[in-house]
Design an enzyme around this catalytic site. Sequence first.
Site, short mmCIF file in Angstrom:
data_model
loop_
_atom_site.label_atom_id
_atom_site.label_comp_id
_atom_site.label_asym_id
_atom_site.label_seq_id
_atom_site.Cartn_x
_atom_site.Cartn_y
_atom_site.Cartn_z
N ASP A 164 -10.22 -2.93 0.43
CA ASP A 164 -9.89 -3.29 1.64
C ASP A 164 -9.49 -1.79 2.32
O ASP A 164 -9.40 -1.55 3.64
CB ASP A 164 -8.56 -4.05 1.67
CG ASP A 164 -7.65 -3.56 0.69
OD1 ASP A 164 -6.93 -2.56 0.80
OD2 ASP A 164 -7.33 -4.33 -0.35
N HIS A 215 0.81 -1.16 -0.12
CA HIS A 215 0.02 0.09 -0.19
C HIS A 215 0.94 1.30 0.05
O HIS A 215 0.52 2.25 -0.68
CB HIS A 215 -0.86 -0.01 1.28
CG HIS A 215 -2.08 -0.96 1.07
ND1 HIS A 215 -2.62 -1.96 1.81
CD2 HIS A 215 -2.91 -1.08 -0.16
CE1 HIS A 215 -3.34 -2.74 1.33
NE2 HIS A 215 -3.80 -2.00 0.31
N ASP A 269 -5.85 0.03 -7.92
CA ASP A 269 -5.23 -1.08 -6.86
C ASP A 269 -6.37 -2.30 -7.15
O ASP A 269 -7.40 -2.53 -6.23
CB ASP A 269 -5.52 -0.53 -5.43
CG ASP A 269 -5.09 -1.65 -4.42
OD1 ASP A 269 -4.74 -2.56 -4.86
OD2 ASP A 269 -5.51 -1.39 -3.07
N THR A 288 -7.76 -6.46 -8.31
CA THR A 288 -7.38 -7.81 -8.36
C THR A 288 -6.43 -7.79 -9.75
O THR A 288 -6.29 -7.06 -10.72
CB THR A 288 -8.39 -8.63 -8.55
OG1 THR A 288 -9.42 -7.98 -9.14
CG2 THR A 288 -9.22 -8.78 -7.09
N ASP A 321 -17.84 0.00 -11.79
CA ASP A 321 -16.62 -0.53 -12.30
C ASP A 321 -15.67 0.87 -12.54
O ASP A 321 -16.28 1.98 -13.09
CB ASP A 321 -17.05 -0.90 -13.96
CG ASP A 321 -15.72 -1.40 -14.43
OD1 ASP A 321 -14.68 -0.83 -14.39
OD2 ASP A 321 -16.07 -2.48 -15.38
N1 SAM Z 1 -3.91 -5.32 -3.57
C1 SAM Z 1 -4.62 -6.30 -3.78
C2 SAM Z 1 -3.91 -7.16 -4.79
O1 SAM Z 1 -3.09 -6.92 -5.75
O2 SAM Z 1 -4.01 -8.52 -4.57
C3 SAM Z 1 -5.57 -5.77 -4.45
C4 SAM Z 1 -6.67 -5.58 -3.51
S1 SAM Z 1 -8.24 -4.80 -3.47
C5 SAM Z 1 -9.09 -5.96 -2.47
C6 SAM Z 1 -8.68 -5.41 -5.30
C7 SAM Z 1 -10.22 -4.81 -5.48
O3 SAM Z 1 -10.25 -4.43 -6.86
C8 SAM Z 1 -11.29 -5.85 -5.40
O4 SAM Z 1 -11.79 -5.49 -3.95
C9 SAM Z 1 -12.08 -5.99 -6.40
O5 SAM Z 1 -13.25 -5.91 -6.14
C10 SAM Z 1 -11.35 -4.48 -6.97
N2 SAM Z 1 -11.80 -4.35 -8.34
C11 SAM Z 1 -11.43 -5.31 -9.45
N3 SAM Z 1 -11.81 -4.79 -10.89
C12 SAM Z 1 -12.37 -3.57 -10.56
C13 SAM Z 1 -12.99 -2.65 -11.37
N4 SAM Z 1 -13.12 -2.97 -12.70
N5 SAM Z 1 -13.72 -1.57 -10.84
C14 SAM Z 1 -13.67 -1.39 -9.64
N6 SAM Z 1 -13.01 -2.00 -8.51
C15 SAM Z 1 -12.57 -3.34 -9.28
#
Ligand code: SAM
Length: 278
Positions: free
Chosen positions: A86, A62, A155, A157, A137
């Site tokens: 998170d 982070h 940040d 997935t 999104d």
């Molecule tokens: N630091 C982490 C990693 O690299 O593993 C990522 C943590 S964070 C929990 C990732 C978040 O991105 C998830 O909660 C997911 O729902 C969100 N996410 C994925 N695609 C997204 C999108 N297109 N728009 C907004 N949020 C999104």
Amino acid sequence: MVNFFEKDPYAPIQYVYEVDRILYKGKSQYQEILVFENEYFGKILVLDGVVQLTERDEFFYHEMLVQVLMHAHPEPRKVVVIGGGDGGAVREVLKHEIVERVDFVEIDREVINISRRFFPTVSSAIDNEKVHIQNMDGAEFIKSHRDEFDVVIVDSTDIIGFAKSLFTVEFFKSAREALKEDGMFVTLSESLHFHKEMVVNVQETMRLVFPVVDLYTAPIATYAGNWWTFSAGSNRLSLREIRRPCIGDTKYYSEEIHRHAFLPDGLYSALMNKTLKW
Ligand code: SAM
């Protein structure tokens, strides 16, 4: 003792964690969510079988995702965090008093709720009055903004499923248009050990859009490949220069780390020319 076997879609190895206690297991509209406790790492958040953070080492990721740009930008007042449910990235952004507003664009509200419940030290700034939560999104959100933001932080997935919309040339174009003239952008771009092609791909795609593109890294124990990359872009300012006093309130990030985190020119050219010997 029960074990958790991570299901990382792109890793050639598999991590196994001992599970002391399962604290939550459920399914949101978007993904499977698991929270468990491990003696060494503390609480761990897992989405669709992939570890997102551990209490023990989340600060490496982070801080490096957020603090490099927050110190390179001369006046980061309006910031967008896309993903990051998170709250760790938002926490890092709000360490800077200059910040007036954070748009926190997380597609899955359940991740935010779970983090509020199980990860108070990570989600501590989510309910700050400067934070505006948008459950949508990030690619859709960014399309409807122009010349508005100082810093955009992705940040998400891994580059799979609904996170893919955050790595297209269209998304990078919209992100650039949403930035003010001195604006800066950063996204995670996987590991230099296991995912070189993805790193190059993100860099090449960003180069189609941003006049300035750079690559820096950080050591993350719990992400497959460990040598984690961040791809950053801007309209004109170098990301390497530190333009604001160091906040100090960090465990890993410092001015020294900022200066050393960027890939040396020779290594960067070899990576991009695909002449690396590994
Ligand atoms: N630091 C982490 C990693 O690299 O593993 C990522 C943590 S964070 C929990 C990732 C978040 O991105 C998830 O909660 C997911 O729902 C969100 N996410 C994925 N695609 C997204 C999108 N297109 N728009 C907004 N949020 C999104």
